[in-house]
Write a protein that holds these residues in place. Structure first.
Motif, mmCIF file in Angstrom:
data_model
loop_
_atom_site.group_PDB
_atom_site.id
_atom_site.type_symbol
_atom_site.label_atom_id
_atom_site.label_comp_id
_atom_site.label_asym_id
_atom_site.label_seq_id
_atom_site.Cartn_x
_atom_site.Cartn_y
_atom_site.Cartn_z
ATOM 1 N N ILE A 454 -34.255 -15.084 7.983
ATOM 2 C CA ILE A 454 -32.820 -15.063 7.712
ATOM 3 C C ILE A 454 -32.470 -16.010 6.564
ATOM 4 O O ILE A 454 -31.465 -15.850 5.894
ATOM 5 C CB ILE A 454 -32.013 -15.379 8.992
ATOM 6 C CG1 ILE A 454 -30.545 -15.030 8.789
ATOM 7 C CG2 ILE A 454 -32.182 -16.832 9.440
ATOM 8 C CD1 ILE A 454 -29.872 -14.492 9.992
ATOM 9 N N SER A 457 -35.015 -14.012 3.036
ATOM 10 C CA SER A 457 -34.968 -12.625 2.583
ATOM 11 C C SER A 457 -33.704 -12.378 1.764
ATOM 12 O O SER A 457 -32.615 -12.796 2.136
ATOM 13 C CB SER A 457 -35.011 -11.670 3.769
ATOM 14 O OG SER A 457 -34.858 -10.352 3.295
ATOM 15 N N LEU A 460 -31.095 -8.682 3.339
ATOM 16 C CA LEU A 460 -30.726 -8.520 4.754
ATOM 17 C C LEU A 460 -29.471 -7.678 4.975
ATOM 18 O O LEU A 460 -29.183 -7.269 6.097
ATOM 19 C CB LEU A 460 -30.567 -9.885 5.420
ATOM 20 C CG LEU A 460 -31.864 -10.695 5.561
ATOM 21 C CD1 LEU A 460 -31.594 -12.036 6.212
ATOM 22 C CD2 LEU A 460 -32.912 -9.919 6.358
ATOM 23 N N TYR A 466 -32.512 -4.997 12.432
ATOM 24 C CA TYR A 466 -33.643 -5.729 11.868
ATOM 25 C C TYR A 466 -34.910 -5.455 12.677
ATOM 26 O O TYR A 466 -34.870 -5.463 13.910
ATOM 27 C CB TYR A 466 -33.364 -7.231 11.883
ATOM 28 C CG TYR A 466 -32.167 -7.623 11.057
ATOM 29 C CD1 TYR A 466 -32.170 -7.469 9.676
ATOM 30 C CD2 TYR A 466 -31.017 -8.135 11.664
ATOM 31 C CE1 TYR A 466 -31.064 -7.819 8.913
ATOM 32 C CE2 TYR A 466 -29.907 -8.484 10.907
ATOM 33 C CZ TYR A 466 -29.935 -8.321 9.532
ATOM 34 O OH TYR A 466 -28.847 -8.659 8.782
ATOM 35 N N TRP A 496 -31.337 -17.483 13.630
ATOM 36 C CA TRP A 496 -30.688 -16.158 13.599
ATOM 37 C C TRP A 496 -29.408 -16.219 14.434
ATOM 38 O O TRP A 496 -28.357 -15.717 14.034
ATOM 39 C CB TRP A 496 -31.614 -15.062 14.150
ATOM 40 C CG TRP A 496 -32.689 -14.636 13.190
ATOM 41 C CD1 TRP A 496 -33.832 -15.309 12.905
ATOM 42 C CD2 TRP A 496 -32.722 -13.444 12.375
ATOM 43 N NE1 TRP A 496 -34.579 -14.618 11.978
ATOM 44 C CE2 TRP A 496 -33.933 -13.468 11.633
ATOM 45 C CE3 TRP A 496 -31.863 -12.367 12.214
ATOM 46 C CZ2 TRP A 496 -34.284 -12.449 10.740
ATOM 47 C CZ3 TRP A 496 -32.217 -11.353 11.330
ATOM 48 C CH2 TRP A 496 -33.412 -11.397 10.604
#
Ligand code: GCB
Length: 600
Positions: A454, A457, A460, A466, A496
């Protein structure tokens, strides 16, 4: 993109004859084939079963590892009754590319080793006579093609593939070949979408034909009773008291499309089995028929002894038996589209599947253990061609599989390098171009490797949910350090959670290589006891985070890989061995998953 990818059927207007069995086979290391006229057929090769990967039938290494052009040839009879019909050869998959010749005439080429294509042979054949079909195949890997890799030449002149992924590059006519006779005016494609209204349902449909003749569509229930009919190429079928297709409790209707004015003598008929169900993502929930589900199952491979990546109905039957026994409800077609019969079985058994294109290896560092390269994958002269092929295969995948109730989502990549800024425009293009391809608008997604978090990347925003591939306890913090692996995984999940994750998270890979029969107390890595410890550790973490909506362990069964110092005759993360016998971990999941409701 292919014009029609309907699965072959036999009825009053259509015939489907399989050309499976022994073909003639030759390697073509020096590109002699074209010069010597092999396209007209040959008898001096070795006999080779179809469908099969050629590799494991050879006992010498140069043949098993062969990289380059290879040829298949056989004769087939075209009856006089086929005259005036449309006549096609359908190849369910040639890995990775093919050129088709009939009676010496080049008909067409195809790129991509895991999707079907059809060759129109009506002007090339002799009717009421024997004909020759020749396939010139090629199994080289490159950065311009899916799956990605390099082909190198050894100092002894032999070519060799260096895949940017671990599964073995099994090659050849991996799936069936069909001889099809079809009516000249016919159904090319159809789509369905569903609306649920209380007890009832509406099945909206479109039909594409290559003519103007009228179209009638009817729907019959599992007892064969027609429950709705409609006229026209677009329409709606109203189904009273609809039986929904449910997870692990499937119900299939039969859809019949007729073309022509006269119902008694239609010019074409096409029949398929469909399931009425809806799929939605709502917040962190995956909804099937508006009910939240939790995915339990596997990443898989089409892989078995002797015939490699060939579709084998017996192996498939066994895999479904094992998945049912263990209490699974889903799988991912890692890392390529599977044979269409797999989807038909999943439709009947009520399994959900995530359908993946072979966009694997889009990260060179990932192949580091195979001697990988420290370069940006999303920057280079290969991207333009790669993108063309990638979107073409996404189009064909969705065209082929869109009517299967079992298809839950489309996976557009496996573990691409998404911490690289250069990935962003590529992702934007792929997600923009694939947006409207599925009439049912199923979720689109891709797996994120361990490096892609998180925090790191860059892409996203693109996936609808995901998919995380994570290996603490194996590739890092293995053995006695596993407690740090668990702590690290919890740290990641906390991040997350803190970031306010607004989409479902499914773990699509985790596990530990395990040599079946290896035991030790206390455990060490590679033993059956250690695999169970790793899987129990993941289960504890999954049970503590509400946004985790599924666990698909890597892998259903051990599978063949490239050789290397990280692999002992294959990837051994299977819950079952390559010959589908249980490791200790199978009993752990049997216990865990069967305690949850099947459709949960
Ligand atoms: C991965 C890949 C999968 C490999 C697996 C492994 O991340 O997606 O293709 O087989 O790891 O076991 O290393």
């Amino acid at each position: 993109m292919e014009t029609s990818l309907l699965y072959p059927v036999t009825n009053d207007q259509r015939t489907d004859q399989k050309l499976d069995g022994l073909w003639q086979f030759k390697f073509d290391e020096t590109k002699q084939g074209v010069k010597d006229g092999w396209e007209t057929g040959f008898h001096d090769g070795v006999s080779m079963p179809v469908p099969a990967s050629f590799n494991d039938f050879f006992t010498d290494k140069a043949s098993r590892e062969y990289t380059g052009d290879f040829w298949y040839s056989r004769k087939f009879f075209v009856p006089s009754s086929a005259k005036g019909k449309a006549l096609f050869l359908r190849f369910d998959a040639v890995t990775h590319r093919a050129t088709i010749f009939v009676n010496g005439k080049e008909i067409r080429s195809h790129e991509g080793g895991f999707l079907p294509f059809a060759a129109d042979i009506s002007t090339a054949v002799h009717y009421g006579a024997e004909n020759t079909v020749v396939v010139k195949g090629n199994n080289e890997l490159s950065r311009e093609a899916l799956p990605a890799g390099d082909t190198i030449t050894l100092r002894n002149g032999k070519k060799m593939v260096r895949p940017f992924f671990d599964f073995y590059n099994y090659s050849g006519l991996n799936r069936s070949v069909h001889l099809l006779t079809l009516p000249q005016e016919r159904v090319l494609d159809y789509t369905t979408t569903f609306e649920l209204n209380g007890q009832d349902a509406t099945v909206n449909y479109t039909v594409t034909t290559n003519g103007d003749a009228p179209v009638t569509v009817s729907l019959a229930d599992a007892d064969g009773q027609v429950v709705a009919t409609a006229q026209g190429k677009e329409g709606a079928l109203q189904v009273k008291n609809a039986h929904l297709w449910q997870v692990r409790n499937a119900y299939l209707y039969t859809l019949t499309i007729q073309v022509g004015d006269d119902a008694q003598t239609p010019v074409d008929t096409y029949t398929d089995r469909i399931g009425i169900r809806t799929i939605k993502i709502s917040g962190t929930d995956i909804l099937v028929n508006d009910k939240p589900i939790y995915l339990k199952g596997f990443g898989r491979h089409e892989d078995s002894p002797f015939a490699g990546r060939a579709f084998d109905l017996n192996v498939e039957k066994k895999d479904f038996a094992l998945m049912k026994w263990i209490g699974a409800n889903s799988f991912r077609t890692s890392h390529y589209p599977y044979d269409e019969q797999v989807y038909k079985i999943a439709d009947e058994e009520g399994f959900l599947l995530t359908d993946e294109v072979p966009a694997v290896g889009f990260k060179m560092a990932a192949a580091a253990f195979l001697g990988g390269l420290n370069q940006s994958f999303f920057k280079g002269p290969w991207l333009k061609k790669l993108h063309e092929r990638h979107i073409d295969q996404i189009r064909d995948l969705i065209k082929r599989d869109k009517n299967h109730p079992s298809v839950l989502a489309w996976s557009l990549f496996n573990e691409p390098d998404t911490i690289d800024e250069n990935a962003v425009p590529y992702f934007k293009q792929i997600f923009d171009e694939s947006k409207d391809l599925d009439p049912q608008s199923r979720p689109r997604t891709f797996t994120l490797s361990e490096d892609d978090t998180i925090e790191t990347s860059k892409v996203l925003d693109f996936p609808d949910f995901y998919m995380l591939n994570r290996y603490p306890g194996w590739y890092h913090f293995g053995g006695y350090q596993i407690s740090d692996g668990e702590a690290g995984l919890r740290d990641e999940m906390d991040k997350w959670q803190k970031a306010g994750v607004t989409k479902p998270v499914v773990f699509t890979e985790f596990g530990a290589d395990t040599e079946a029969g290896l035991h030790k107390l206390p455990s060490v890595m590679w033993t059956e006891e250690y695999q169970v410890e790793v899987l129990k550790m993941f289960s504890r973490v999954f049970d503590d985070y509400d946004f985790i909506k599924g666990e698909q362990v890597w892998n259903l069964a051990d599978f063949q890989t490239v050789e290397g110092n990280m692999r002992v005759n294959g990837n051994k993360k299977g819950i079952f061995t390559r010959d589908r016998q249980p490791k200790e971990a199978a009993f752990f999941y049997h216990d865990r998953w069967n305690k949850l409701p099947l459709d949960y």
